[in-house]
Scaffold this motif. Structure first.
Motif, PDB file in Angstrom:
ATOM      1  N   CYS A 177      38.633  42.241  43.093  1.00 13.90           N
ATOM      2  CA  CYS A 177      39.161  40.900  42.835  1.00 13.90           C
ATOM      3  C   CYS A 177      40.343  40.646  43.760  1.00 13.90           C
ATOM      4  CB  CYS A 177      39.545  40.712  41.370  1.00 13.90           C
ATOM      5  SG  CYS A 177      41.046  41.524  40.833  1.00 13.90           S
ATOM      6  N   LEU A 178      40.554  39.367  44.047  1.00 10.07           N
ATOM      7  CA  LEU A 178      41.677  38.945  44.877  1.00 10.07           C
ATOM      8  C   LEU A 178      41.979  37.478  44.605  1.00 10.07           C
ATOM      9  CD1 LEU A 178      40.099  37.109  47.147  1.00 10.07           C
ATOM     10  CD2 LEU A 178      39.911  39.246  48.386  1.00 10.07           C
ATOM     11  N   TYR A 179      43.205  37.073  44.951  1.00 12.34           N
ATOM     12  CA  TYR A 179      43.494  35.655  45.087  1.00 12.34           C
ATOM     13  C   TYR A 179      42.870  35.221  46.406  1.00 12.34           C
ATOM     14  CZ  TYR A 179      47.404  36.548  41.807  1.00 12.34           C
ATOM     15  OH  TYR A 179      48.184  36.914  40.745  1.00 12.34           O
ATOM     16  N   PRO A 180      42.129  34.121  46.444  1.00 15.88           N
ATOM     17  CA  PRO A 180      41.454  33.764  47.694  1.00 15.88           C
ATOM     18  C   PRO A 180      42.374  33.180  48.753  1.00 15.88           C
ATOM     19  CG  PRO A 180      41.052  32.098  46.037  1.00 15.88           C
ATOM     20  CD  PRO A 180      41.801  33.206  45.346  1.00 15.88           C
ATOM     21  N   THR A 181      43.623  32.839  48.382  1.00 22.32           N
ATOM     22  CA  THR A 181      44.535  32.197  49.328  1.00 22.32           C
ATOM     23  C   THR A 181      45.930  32.783  49.188  1.00 22.32           C
ATOM     24  OG1 THR A 181      45.246  30.449  47.793  1.00 22.32           O
ATOM     25  CG2 THR A 181      43.249  30.037  49.069  1.00 22.32           C
ATOM     26  N   ASN A 182      46.727  32.607  50.254  1.00 23.89           N
ATOM     27  CA  ASN A 182      48.130  32.994  50.125  1.00 23.89           C
ATOM     28  C   ASN A 182      48.962  31.770  49.741  1.00 23.89           C
ATOM     29  OD1 ASN A 182      48.490  31.517  52.453  1.00 23.89           O
ATOM     30  ND2 ASN A 182      49.135  33.234  53.716  1.00 23.89           N
TER      31      ASN A 182
ATOM     32  N   LEU B  27      43.921  43.007  47.959  1.00 26.26           N
ATOM     33  CA  LEU B  27      42.613  43.196  47.355  1.00 26.26           C
ATOM     34  C   LEU B  27      42.757  44.315  46.331  1.00 26.26           C
ATOM     35  CD1 LEU B  27      39.442  42.976  47.265  1.00 26.26           C
ATOM     36  CD2 LEU B  27      39.445  44.718  49.082  1.00 26.26           C
ATOM     37  N   TRP B  28      42.307  44.047  45.101  1.00 26.22           N
ATOM     38  CA  TRP B  28      42.405  45.032  44.024  1.00 26.22           C
ATOM     39  C   TRP B  28      41.011  45.567  43.719  1.00 26.22           C
ATOM     40  CZ3 TRP B  28      47.350  46.017  43.260  1.00 26.22           C
ATOM     41  CH2 TRP B  28      48.287  45.007  43.520  1.00 26.22           C
TER      42      TRP B  28
ATOM     43  N   PHE C 263      45.180  30.445  42.839  1.00 29.45           N
ATOM     44  CA  PHE C 263      45.459  31.812  42.420  1.00 29.45           C
ATOM     45  C   PHE C 263      44.458  32.276  41.361  1.00 29.45           C
ATOM     46  CE2 PHE C 263      49.327  30.489  44.404  1.00 29.45           C
ATOM     47  CZ  PHE C 263      49.902  31.638  44.926  1.00 29.45           C
ATOM     48  N   ASN C 264      43.325  31.579  41.263  1.00 31.71           N
ATOM     49  CA  ASN C 264      42.243  32.076  40.422  1.00 31.71           C
ATOM     50  C   ASN C 264      41.732  33.383  41.016  1.00 31.71           C
ATOM     51  OD1 ASN C 264      40.161  32.323  38.562  1.00 31.71           O
ATOM     52  ND2 ASN C 264      39.388  30.247  38.866  1.00 31.71           N
ATOM     53  N   ALA C 265      41.048  34.167  40.215  1.00 28.49           N
ATOM     54  CA  ALA C 265      40.515  35.441  40.691  1.00 28.49           C
ATOM     55  C   ALA C 265      39.104  35.250  41.222  1.00 28.49           C
ATOM     56  CB  ALA C 265      40.503  36.459  39.561  1.00 28.49           C
ATOM     57  N   PHE C 266      38.897  35.684  42.459  1.00 30.33           N
ATOM     58  CA  PHE C 266      37.545  35.792  42.988  1.00 30.33           C
ATOM     59  C   PHE C 266      37.100  37.216  42.683  1.00 30.33           C
ATOM     60  CE2 PHE C 266      34.666  35.142  46.922  1.00 30.33           C
ATOM     61  CZ  PHE C 266      33.644  34.714  46.095  1.00 30.33           C
ATOM     62  N   VAL C 267      36.035  37.361  41.919  1.00 28.73           N
ATOM     63  CA  VAL C 267      35.636  38.653  41.368  1.00 28.73           C
ATOM     64  C   VAL C 267      34.234  39.005  41.849  1.00 28.73           C
ATOM     65  CG1 VAL C 267      35.444  40.013  39.251  1.00 28.73           C
ATOM     66  CG2 VAL C 267      36.933  38.013  39.302  1.00 28.73           C
ATOM     67  N   ALA C 268      34.035  40.264  42.171  1.00 30.05           N
ATOM     68  CA  ALA C 268      32.706  40.728  42.580  1.00 30.05           C
ATOM     69  C   ALA C 268      32.507  42.148  42.075  1.00 30.05           C
ATOM     70  CB  ALA C 268      32.554  40.680  44.099  1.00 30.05           C
ATOM     71  N   ALA C 269      31.267  42.480  41.739  1.00 26.63           N
ATOM     72  CA  ALA C 269      30.917  43.828  41.296  1.00 26.63           C
ATOM     73  C   ALA C 269      29.663  44.275  42.021  1.00 26.63           C
ATOM     74  CB  ALA C 269      30.691  43.867  39.785  1.00 26.63           C
ATOM     75  N   SER C 270      29.661  45.507  42.481  1.00 29.88           N
ATOM     76  CA  SER C 270      28.477  46.041  43.148  1.00 29.88           C
ATOM     77  C   SER C 270      27.342  46.187  42.136  1.00 29.88           C
ATOM     78  CB  SER C 270      28.798  47.393  43.776  1.00 29.88           C
ATOM     79  OG  SER C 270      29.141  48.337  42.769  1.00 29.88           O
ATOM     80  N   PRO C 271      26.106  46.159  42.611  1.00 29.27           N
ATOM     81  CA  PRO C 271      24.963  46.278  41.690  1.00 29.27           C
ATOM     82  C   PRO C 271      24.985  47.589  40.908  1.00 29.27           C
ATOM     83  CG  PRO C 271      24.264  45.559  43.876  1.00 29.27           C
ATOM     84  CD  PRO C 271      25.696  45.975  44.002  1.00 29.27           C
TER      85      PRO C 271
END
Length: 304
Positions: free
Chosen positions: A199-204, A224-225, A296-304
């Motif tokens: 997850c990350l904030y997509p912008t600074n 990036l977390w 500052f929303n979270a863009f979240v992704a998870a591997s399959p």
């Protein structure tokens, strides 16, 4: 179980809200209930006077209240005055809202850096003998960016599209389930396959946004977390543009971070000496140093 969001100021002409809620709970005698509301008290000792409560739920304990990492102190401040009554904890992945003064007039963040979601779960698991249950917060408050799971188009709050559309948080659900199982049983579950949660904030903080920076923006950092679940030790690599990191990681759960300094797209990989591993390049998972507005929303992704 009956809970609330607020309600401590409801009196309806009676002497106090404890009497109001007592009357309501007594009216449900045909269907016995367990009353564990989220009342908002400036002084937690007020809980001692609310004898109607079978337990308490400190809603605001789900996020740090300042420029510091999440901790168990807000939960502790309720557990003591409850005097042995049940305590329900809340766990939330995120918080950001960006409404203008012409709408809901809410433009602020809580500090969600340093793997806040994972760190809070681990605190609750460590104190599970003092907590009767945990509530995931929330399943549908998209406008405050703490939704767990998908977006439901017809139910999103008006005027929140700028920071909500495209920010599905479904990727957090498997991590939520991992920690929930540990809370229920007291043992962290076995890891069946390698997973990477990002997850990350997509912008600074350099947007040309007429609304202005959200309050508390200075608390956060551009990183990036990553939370990594591995079946066996491996080398984990994270990259976004020229910034890259490589870590030798043991089996189990690990937390990694990578600084973000330029416009870039995120990639991650797991490598082992026997050739096993995986590559993960989530679509659209980017960071921008020149965004059109603050998000500052979270863009979240998870591997399959």
């Amino acid at each position: 179980v009956i809970s609330t969001f607020s309600g401590e100021q409801c009196t309806f002409g009676t002497a106090n809200s404890n009497d109001v809620w007592r009357s309501f709970i007594d009216s449900t005698e045909a269907e016995p209930c367990f009353f564990i509301p989220a009342f908002f008290f400036n002084n937690p000792s007020t809980l001692e006077d609310y004898t109607v409560m079978d337990g308490g739920f400190n809603w605001n304990a789900a996020w740090p209240a300042g420029d510091f990492d999440v901790n168990f102190d807000p939960d502790e401040s309720w557990i003591r005055p409850l005097g042995g009554r049940a305590y329900m904890a809340g766990v939330s992945p995120w918080f950001f809202t960006h409404y203008s003064p012409d709408s809901y007039n809410k433009n602020f963040i809580y500090l969600c850096d340093n793997w806040m979601f994972a760190q809070h779960w681990e605190l609750l698991i460590a104190n599970r003998d003092r907590i009767v249950m945990v509530q995931g917060m929330t399943w549908n408050d998209w406008g405050e960016s703490h939704h767990l799971g998908p977006l439901i188009q017809d139910e999103k709050e008006p005027e929140s599209q700028a920071w909500v559309d495209g920010f599905d948080h479904t990727a957090w659900l498997d991590l939520f389930a991992y920690y929930a199982q540990a809370f229920k049983t007291g043992d962290y579950p076995a890891i069946g396959r390698d997973r990477i949660f990002l997850c990350l904030y997509p912008t600074n903080t350099n947007a040309n946004d007429s609304l202005g920076r959200p309050a508390n923006w200075q608390w956060t950092c551009d990183f990036l977390w990553a939370v990594v679940l591995l079946t066996d030790p491996a080398t984990v690599m994270l990259q976004c543009g020229p910034n890259q990191g490589s870590w030798d990681v043991p089996s189990g759960l690990s937390k990694l971070k990578l600084p973000l300094t330029v416009n870039c797209s995120v990639t991650a990989s797991v490598r082992r000496a026997d050739g096993s591993g995986m590559d993960f390049s989530p679509a659209g998972f980017t960071f921008s140093t020149t965004p059109p507005s603050y998000n500052f929303n979270a863009f979240v992704a998870a591997s399959p």
